[in-house]
Scaffold this motif. Structure first.
Motif, PDB file in Angstrom:
ATOM      1  N   GLN A  34      37.640  42.041  43.520  1.00 15.86           N
ATOM      2  CA  GLN A  34      38.587  43.057  43.081  1.00 15.86           C
ATOM      3  C   GLN A  34      39.156  42.716  41.706  1.00 15.86           C
ATOM      4  O   GLN A  34      39.282  43.596  40.834  1.00 15.86           O
ATOM      5  CB  GLN A  34      39.729  43.178  44.088  1.00 15.86           C
ATOM      6  CG  GLN A  34      39.310  43.694  45.451  1.00 15.86           C
ATOM      7  CD  GLN A  34      40.503  43.829  46.378  1.00 15.86           C
ATOM      8  OE1 GLN A  34      41.330  44.739  46.222  1.00 15.86           O
ATOM      9  NE2 GLN A  34      40.610  42.932  47.341  1.00 15.86           N
ATOM     10  N   VAL A  35      39.496  41.445  41.507  1.00 12.44           N
ATOM     11  CA  VAL A  35      40.002  41.024  40.202  1.00 12.44           C
ATOM     12  C   VAL A  35      38.930  41.248  39.147  1.00 12.44           C
ATOM     13  O   VAL A  35      39.210  41.756  38.049  1.00 12.44           O
ATOM     14  CB  VAL A  35      40.432  39.545  40.230  1.00 12.44           C
ATOM     15  CG1 VAL A  35      40.795  39.069  38.824  1.00 12.44           C
ATOM     16  CG2 VAL A  35      41.606  39.351  41.187  1.00 12.44           C
ATOM     17  N   PHE A  63      48.068  39.620  39.555  1.00 14.69           N
ATOM     18  CA  PHE A  63      47.358  40.105  40.735  1.00 14.69           C
ATOM     19  C   PHE A  63      47.904  39.523  42.031  1.00 14.69           C
ATOM     20  O   PHE A  63      47.465  39.901  43.112  1.00 14.69           O
ATOM     21  CB  PHE A  63      45.870  39.795  40.613  1.00 14.69           C
ATOM     22  CG  PHE A  63      45.181  40.595  39.549  1.00 14.69           C
ATOM     23  CD1 PHE A  63      44.925  41.949  39.729  1.00 14.69           C
ATOM     24  CD2 PHE A  63      44.792  40.017  38.354  1.00 14.69           C
ATOM     25  CE1 PHE A  63      44.297  42.700  38.746  1.00 14.69           C
ATOM     26  CE2 PHE A  63      44.165  40.748  37.361  1.00 14.69           C
ATOM     27  CZ  PHE A  63      43.919  42.095  37.568  1.00 14.69           C
ATOM     28  N   PRO A 115      40.528  32.871  42.773  1.00 17.59           N
ATOM     29  CA  PRO A 115      39.903  34.171  42.509  1.00 17.59           C
ATOM     30  C   PRO A 115      39.869  34.512  41.023  1.00 17.59           C
ATOM     31  O   PRO A 115      38.928  35.169  40.558  1.00 17.59           O
ATOM     32  CB  PRO A 115      40.792  35.156  43.282  1.00 17.59           C
ATOM     33  CG  PRO A 115      41.482  34.341  44.313  1.00 17.59           C
ATOM     34  CD  PRO A 115      41.685  32.999  43.683  1.00 17.59           C
ATOM     35  N   ARG A 156      40.117  42.888  51.682  1.00 12.75           N
ATOM     36  CA  ARG A 156      38.888  42.589  50.951  1.00 12.75           C
ATOM     37  C   ARG A 156      39.058  41.289  50.186  1.00 12.75           C
ATOM     38  O   ARG A 156      40.192  40.869  49.911  1.00 12.75           O
ATOM     39  CB  ARG A 156      38.561  43.717  49.970  1.00 12.75           C
ATOM     40  CG  ARG A 156      38.281  45.064  50.608  1.00 12.75           C
ATOM     41  CD  ARG A 156      38.191  46.151  49.540  1.00 12.75           C
ATOM     42  NE  ARG A 156      37.264  45.753  48.483  1.00 12.75           N
ATOM     43  CZ  ARG A 156      37.385  46.156  47.213  1.00 12.75           C
ATOM     44  NH1 ARG A 156      38.396  46.923  46.851  1.00 12.75           N
ATOM     45  NH2 ARG A 156      36.503  45.758  46.313  1.00 12.75           N
ATOM     46  N   GLN A 157      37.962  40.641  49.835  1.00 11.05           N
ATOM     47  CA  GLN A 157      38.026  39.422  49.052  1.00 11.05           C
ATOM     48  C   GLN A 157      38.679  39.708  47.705  1.00 11.05           C
ATOM     49  O   GLN A 157      38.444  40.748  47.085  1.00 11.05           O
ATOM     50  CB  GLN A 157      36.630  38.847  48.833  1.00 11.05           C
ATOM     51  CG  GLN A 157      35.995  38.245  50.078  1.00 11.05           C
ATOM     52  CD  GLN A 157      34.698  37.522  49.758  1.00 11.05           C
ATOM     53  OE1 GLN A 157      33.972  37.891  48.834  1.00 11.05           O
ATOM     54  NE2 GLN A 157      34.397  36.486  50.529  1.00 11.05           N
ATOM     55  N   ALA A 158      39.477  38.759  47.253  1.00 13.33           N
ATOM     56  CA  ALA A 158      40.257  38.976  46.038  1.00 13.33           C
ATOM     57  C   ALA A 158      39.410  38.921  44.774  1.00 13.33           C
ATOM     58  O   ALA A 158      39.571  39.747  43.863  1.00 13.33           O
ATOM     59  CB  ALA A 158      41.389  37.959  45.956  1.00 13.33           C
ATOM     60  N   VAL A 211      47.645  36.384  43.231  1.00  9.69           N
ATOM     61  CA  VAL A 211      46.658  35.552  43.908  1.00  9.69           C
ATOM     62  C   VAL A 211      46.731  34.131  43.357  1.00  9.69           C
ATOM     63  O   VAL A 211      47.418  33.857  42.372  1.00  9.69           O
ATOM     64  CB  VAL A 211      45.227  36.106  43.718  1.00  9.69           C
ATOM     65  CG1 VAL A 211      45.101  37.484  44.359  1.00  9.69           C
ATOM     66  CG2 VAL A 211      44.854  36.164  42.240  1.00  9.69           C
ATOM     67  N   ARG A 253      48.734  44.863  42.770  1.00 10.51           N
ATOM     68  CA  ARG A 253      48.408  44.494  44.135  1.00 10.51           C
ATOM     69  C   ARG A 253      46.955  44.790  44.484  1.00 10.51           C
ATOM     70  O   ARG A 253      46.405  45.814  44.106  1.00 10.51           O
ATOM     71  CB  ARG A 253      49.333  45.222  45.118  1.00 10.51           C
ATOM     72  CG  ARG A 253      50.782  44.755  45.034  1.00 10.51           C
ATOM     73  CD  ARG A 253      50.908  43.291  45.424  1.00 10.51           C
ATOM     74  NE  ARG A 253      52.292  42.828  45.370  1.00 10.51           N
ATOM     75  CZ  ARG A 253      52.660  41.574  45.474  1.00 10.51           C
ATOM     76  NH1 ARG A 253      51.741  40.626  45.625  1.00 10.51           N
ATOM     77  NH2 ARG A 253      53.928  41.233  45.419  1.00 10.51           N
ATOM     78  N   LEU A 254      46.373  43.871  45.238  1.00 12.17           N
ATOM     79  CA  LEU A 254      45.004  44.003  45.691  1.00 12.17           C
ATOM     80  C   LEU A 254      44.975  44.419  47.154  1.00 12.17           C
ATOM     81  O   LEU A 254      45.976  44.328  47.859  1.00 12.17           O
ATOM     82  CB  LEU A 254      44.261  42.671  45.523  1.00 12.17           C
ATOM     83  CG  LEU A 254      44.255  42.051  44.131  1.00 12.17           C
ATOM     84  CD1 LEU A 254      43.506  40.722  44.166  1.00 12.17           C
ATOM     85  CD2 LEU A 254      43.628  42.992  43.115  1.00 12.17           C
ATOM     86  N   ASP A 255      43.796  44.861  47.594  1.00 13.89           N
ATOM     87  CA  ASP A 255      43.580  45.198  48.999  1.00 13.89           C
ATOM     88  C   ASP A 255      43.387  43.886  49.759  1.00 13.89           C
ATOM     89  O   ASP A 255      42.382  43.185  49.570  1.00 13.89           O
ATOM     90  CB  ASP A 255      42.346  46.091  49.118  1.00 13.89           C
ATOM     91  CG  ASP A 255      42.060  46.518  50.557  1.00 13.89           C
ATOM     92  OD1 ASP A 255      42.709  45.972  51.479  1.00 13.89           O
ATOM     93  OD2 ASP A 255      41.190  47.381  50.750  1.00 13.89           O
ATOM     94  N   ARG A 256      44.329  43.549  50.613  1.00 10.52           N
ATOM     95  CA  ARG A 256      44.271  42.264  51.314  1.00 10.52           C
ATOM     96  C   ARG A 256      43.187  42.212  52.382  1.00 10.52           C
ATOM     97  O   ARG A 256      42.907  41.142  52.929  1.00 10.52           O
ATOM     98  CB  ARG A 256      45.643  41.963  51.949  1.00 10.52           C
ATOM     99  CG  ARG A 256      46.758  41.798  50.927  1.00 10.52           C
ATOM    100  CD  ARG A 256      46.426  40.689  49.940  1.00 10.52           C
ATOM    101  NE  ARG A 256      47.448  40.550  48.911  1.00 10.52           N
ATOM    102  CZ  ARG A 256      47.376  39.717  47.881  1.00 10.52           C
ATOM    103  NH1 ARG A 256      46.302  38.955  47.742  1.00 10.52           N
ATOM    104  NH2 ARG A 256      48.340  39.655  46.983  1.00 10.52           N
TER     105      ARG A 256
END
Length: 239
Positions: A28-29, A57, A63, A23-25, A59, A18-21
């Protein structure tokens, strides 16, 4: 030490990372994949499926595409259109160039810091070194490398050279992978800690020539062992 003893094991990607929603994906990827490549969790030759990464991820494909493009720009992945994307082999020539760049910049930085003799800053360096010692004792190489990067990032920040650190870091993927291969060698982590202590002590004592001498020794350690690294990981190095 045999490769089986020192190489990080290949792991199966987690089903969802899981990413921080907020912030832009794509950035982070990129950072997560870059970290996995530098740590050798994704070793050279590892295939990267865009569909699998999108699922990992959580997404869309956009991304993933953007992150892979940035990794390709850094030379960390090879993209074969309509065929495959794989983690690149370590390019020794690019590693040597990154070492040259980093050494040239940091020699001047430690000289500036030694002439300044900022004791509060030295205390911050020593706090980072203490964490490094703890990670070395625990055998946590990933946290040890993160603390190693923090030590050097502190040098750049203290001289208001953060943008240059970003540039150096973007060119250091190949040398960083060589360092990760070398790090589990007996005594290597302890040598890094010792060098950091010597650099910090020279800065504290106002001895720029000493600081430069210890930095030069510190940064040259991995390339001086290139033949041994190549012998352990012949399939990981391209030349």
């Amino acid at each position: 030490m045999a490769p089986s003893q020192v190489a990080p094991r290949r792991v199966t990607p987690r089903s969802v990372d899981r990413l921080d929603r907020d912030r832009q994906a794509a950035p982070q990827v990129f950072e997560r994949l870059r970290g996995m490549i530098i740590s050798l969790e994704l070793p050279p030759g590892s295939p990267l499926s865009r569909a699998a990464l999108a699922g990992q991820f959580g997404v869309s494909s956009t991304p993933i595409r953007d992150a892979l493009m940035r990794l390709e720009e850094e030379g960390l992945v090879d993209v074969f259109p309509q065929y495959a994307t794989v983690v690149s082999q370590v390019d020794v020539r690019l590693a040597q160039q990154a070492h040259f760049l980093r050494q040239a910049v940091e020699l001047e930085i430690v000289r500036m810091l030694a002439l300044r003799q900022d004791l509060a800053f030295v205390a911050e360096l020593n706090a980072t070194i203490v964490r490094q010692q703890q990670f070395a004792k625990a055998g946590d190489f990933e946290k040890f490398m993160a603390a190693d990067n923090e030590f050097h990032a502190q040098l750049y920040a203290a001289t208001d050279k953060q943008d240059i650190w970003s540039l150096v870091r973007s060119r250091s993927g190949h040398i960083d992978r060589l360092r990760r291969m070398h790090l589990p060698s007996p005594g290597k982590a302890q040598d890094i800690v010792r060098h950091h202590k010597l650099i910090a002590k020279a800065i504290e004592s106002g001895k720029p020539d000493e600081a430069q001498k210890h930095l030069r020794t510190h940064l040259s350690g991995t390339l001086s062992e290139l033949a041994q690294i190549r012998a352990r990981y012949p399939e990981y190095l391209s030349n």
